[in-house]
Motif scaffolding. Structure first.
Motif, PDB file in Angstrom:
ATOM      1  N   ASP A 157       0.500  -1.281  -0.132  1.00 57.94           N
ATOM      2  CA  ASP A 157       0.435  -0.402   0.050  1.00 57.94           C
ATOM      3  C   ASP A 157       1.100   1.505   0.239  1.00 57.94           C
ATOM      4  O   ASP A 157       1.064   1.973   1.041  1.00 57.94           O
ATOM      5  N   GLU A 189      -2.810  10.409  -0.957  1.00 57.61           N
ATOM      6  CA  GLU A 189      -3.830   9.012  -0.851  1.00 57.61           C
ATOM      7  C   GLU A 189      -4.066   9.394   0.703  1.00 57.61           C
ATOM      8  O   GLU A 189      -5.378   9.517   0.568  1.00 57.61           O
ATOM      9  N   GLU A 190      -3.205   8.971   1.367  1.00 61.89           N
ATOM     10  CA  GLU A 190      -3.819   8.373   2.731  1.00 61.89           C
ATOM     11  C   GLU A 190      -4.064  10.566   3.417  1.00 61.89           C
ATOM     12  O   GLU A 190      -4.533   9.390   4.663  1.00 61.89           O
ATOM     13  N   HIS A 323      -1.674  -0.060   7.412  1.00 65.77           N
ATOM     14  CA  HIS A 323      -0.967   1.282   7.791  1.00 65.77           C
ATOM     15  C   HIS A 323      -1.470   0.985   9.450  1.00 65.77           C
ATOM     16  O   HIS A 323      -1.654   1.207  10.533  1.00 65.77           O
TER      17      HIS A 323
HETATM   18 ZN   LIG Z   1      -4.007   2.946   2.225  1.00 66.36          ZN
END
Ligand SMILES: [Zn+2]
Length: 459
Positions: A157, A189-190, A323
C-alpha cells in the motif's frame, strides 16, 4: 467471471432455435498484440521498483523532501526520473511532469504542504484528447496517520500500484495508440485523496475526455486476514448510479433502467472480460460498490466529477499489513513490509491493466448519445452519434450487446456495421438491458455504453 462464461455459451446454444438472433459474446476477435503485452510484464522489474520505493524509508505526505535518499521528495523525483528514462527509450513518447498544489488547513494536512504527483502522458495519434488512465499512490503511512518520520515501507500500500503503473508504461510505450494513455503516481492519498482530486479537477478544467480510470491500490497481497491464500482472483470495485446524476436524470432512470449500468460498471465488465481472455489463471470479481465498505481510494475523486473509474486490487486483504507500525505482538508480525508482496501476482494485475488500457486506446471512442426505444413494440431500436472519422480512422462499425436484466455480464451481441441506428427485430425491450460498443478494423472494442445519461461515457 469464467464460470458464468461457460454458462452463457450453453445458454446461447440452447436458445438457438427460439432466439436465432442471439449470439454469445464469446464471438470476439482475439488480439494477438494483447497476449504479447500481457506476457511482457515483468515481475522482476516490479519487484525491483517496489524495493526502491520501500528504500525511501517513509513516503508519508508530510515527510522529508530535501534528502535524495529518504522521504516523499526523493521518492517522487525517482519516479519522475523512471518515467523520463522510459520516455527516452521510446524516442520521447511520454510527456512527464510534476503536478502539485499546496494544501493546508485540512485535518490530515494542517500546515501548508506541497502535494506533488508524477504524471506521464503517452499521446494518442488521432484522438489525443481522449484518455484512459492508470494510477497508483506514492505515499505511505503507519498506525498514526500523522506520523511522518517512522519507517513506513508501504510495500503493498501502495508501492505495488506505483510499480505496476511504471511497468505498464514500460510495456505500452513500445506501441502506438489512437487515444492517449495517462500513467499517474498520485500523492496525498492517505491524507485525503488529494492527488486524485488535483488531477481530476485539472483534467476537467483542461477538457480531457476521460473514458476510464484504472486505480490500482494494493495489488500484491495474496494472503488474506481470513487465512485464504489465493493468487488467481482480483477485485474490481465499481460504483452504481453516478455521483453527478441530476434529480431529472434519476427520474428518467426510474422508468428506463441503468441502476447497474453506470459507465464505471461497464468499464469493470470490460476489464473482467479482458481477464478471461488475456490473463491466464486470473478471474476477477466485479464488486458493485464504490470501494471497500466505508473505505476510500483515488478513483473516487474522478467518479465525483462524473468520470468512469474503478479500483483494481487484490481479493484477499491482510489488515495486519496495512497502515501498521512495524512490530511483533502476540506472535503476529505487523507492518506493510516487502515480505507481504507477491511479485508474480502484482505482475498479473499489472498485465490486466495493460491489456485493458491498450484495448481501449486502440479501440474507437465509446459511442456517445446512445438512445433506445421500443416500448409497446415487438422490436428494440438503438441510435447513437456517429464517431468523428478523423479521430477514429480505425472504426469498422458498432456492436450491440444485450443481456437478461439480472445477468452480471453481457450475454448476447451482434455486429451491425457502420450505422448509427439499428433495430433488433422481435427482441422485446422490457426483457433485457442493451448497450452499444464501437469496434476497430482489427477487432478492438470500446466498453459497452448503456443508453441515456445513466450509462454515458461522455462525448
Ligand atoms: Zn492505505
Amino acid at each position: 467471471m469464467k464460470h458464468f462464461h461457460v454458462a452463457s455459451v450453453m445458454l446461447a446454444l440452447s436458445l438457438t432455435s427460439t432466439m436465432s438472433l442471439a449470439q454469445s459474446t464469446t464471438d470476439y476477435q482475439d488480439q494477438a498484440k494483447l497476449h504479447d503485452i500481457a506476457k511482457a510484464v515483468s515481475p522482476e522489474r516490479i519487484e525491483a521498483d517496489i524495493r526502491t520505493l520501500v528504500g525511501f524509508g517513509t513516503r508519508h505526505t508530510l515527510s522529508e523532501t530535501e534528502s535524495d535518499t529518504q522521504g516523499i521528495g526523493a521518492a517522487r523525483r525517482w519516479i519522475k526520473n523512471e518515467f523520463e528514462q522510459i520516455s527516452q527509450a521510446c524516442g520521447g513518447c511520454l510527456e512527464v511532469y510534476f503536478q502539485s498544489k499546496t494544501i493546508s488547513g485540512e485535518t490530515r494536512i494542517p500546515d501548508a504542504t506541497e502535494v506533488v504527483s508524477v504524471i506521464a502522458v503517452q499521446r494518442g495519434s488521432h484522438d489525443p484528447n481522449r484518455y484512459v488512465l492508470m494510477s497508483g499512490d506514492i505515499d505511505s503511512r503507519v498506525s498514526d496517520v500523522m506520523n511522518s518520520t517512522s519507517i513506513s515501507p508501504g510495500a503493498n500500500d501502495n508501492a505495488s500500484g506505483v510499480a505496476g503503473t511504471l511497468e505498464a508504461a514500460r510495456v505500452l510505450s513500445k506501441y502506438k495508440f489512437n487515444g492517449s494513455i495517462v500513467y499517474a503516481a498520485l500523492a496525498g492519498e492517505e491524507q485525503g485523496l488529494f492527488g486524485g482530486k488535483i488531477l481530476a479537477e485539472q483534467a476537467q478544467k483542461d477538457g480531457w475526455r476521460i473514458k476510464a480510470v484504472l486505480n490500482n491500490d494494493m495489488i500484491g497481497n495474496i494472503e488474506g486476514i481470513n487465512g485464504v491464500i489465493n493468487n488467481t482472483t482480483a477485485r474490481i470495485f465499481a460504483e452504481g448510479t453516478r455521483q453527478t446524476e441530476t434529480p431529472e436524470e434519476a427520474r428518467v432512470r426510474r422508468f428506463t433502467g441503468g441502476e447497474v449500468d453506470s459507465p464505471s460498471r461497464n468499464l469493470a465488465r470490460y476489464i473482467d472480460l479482458m481477464a478471461d481472455r488475456y490473463i491466464p489463471n486470473l478471474d476477477t470479481m466485479v464488486i458493485y460498490r464504490l470501494d471497500r465498505f466505508g473505505r476510500g481510494g483515488h478513483h473516487r475523486p474522478f467518479n465525483d466529477l462524473g468520470y468512469p473509474g474503478v479500483r483494481i486490487m487484490e481479493t484477499n486483504e491482510n489488515y495486519n499489513r496495512q497502515h501498521q507500525d512495524i512490530r511483533s505482538e502476540n506472535g503476529i508480525d505487523y507492518g506493510d513490509t516487502i515480505e507481504g508482496v507477491n511479485f508474480e501476482y502484482a505482475a498479473k494485475l499489472t498485465a490486466l491493466n495493460a491489456v485493458s488500457l491498450a484495448g481501449m486506446a486502440w479501440a474507437p471512442a465509446p459511442p456517445a448519445k446512445v438512445e433506445i426505444n421500443g416500448a409497446v413494440k415487438p422490436s428494440t431500436t438503438l441510435n447513437w452519434q456517429a464517431l468523428d472519422p478523423k479521430q477514429n480512422p480505425q472504426l469498422k462499425g458498432y456492436k450491440i450487446y444485450w443481456r437478461y436484466t439480472d445477468a452480471p455480464q453481457w450475454q448476447f451481441s451482434r455486429f451491425v456495421g457502420n450505422v448509427n441506428s439499428y433495430t433488433l427485430d422481435n427482441i422485446v425491450i422490457d426483457n433485457y438491458f442493451f448497450g452499444v460498443a464501437s469496434v476497430s478494423q482489427d477487432g478492438a472494442e470500446s466498453p459497452v455504453v448503456f443508453p441515456g445519461a445513466a450509462g454515458a461515457f461522455g462525448e
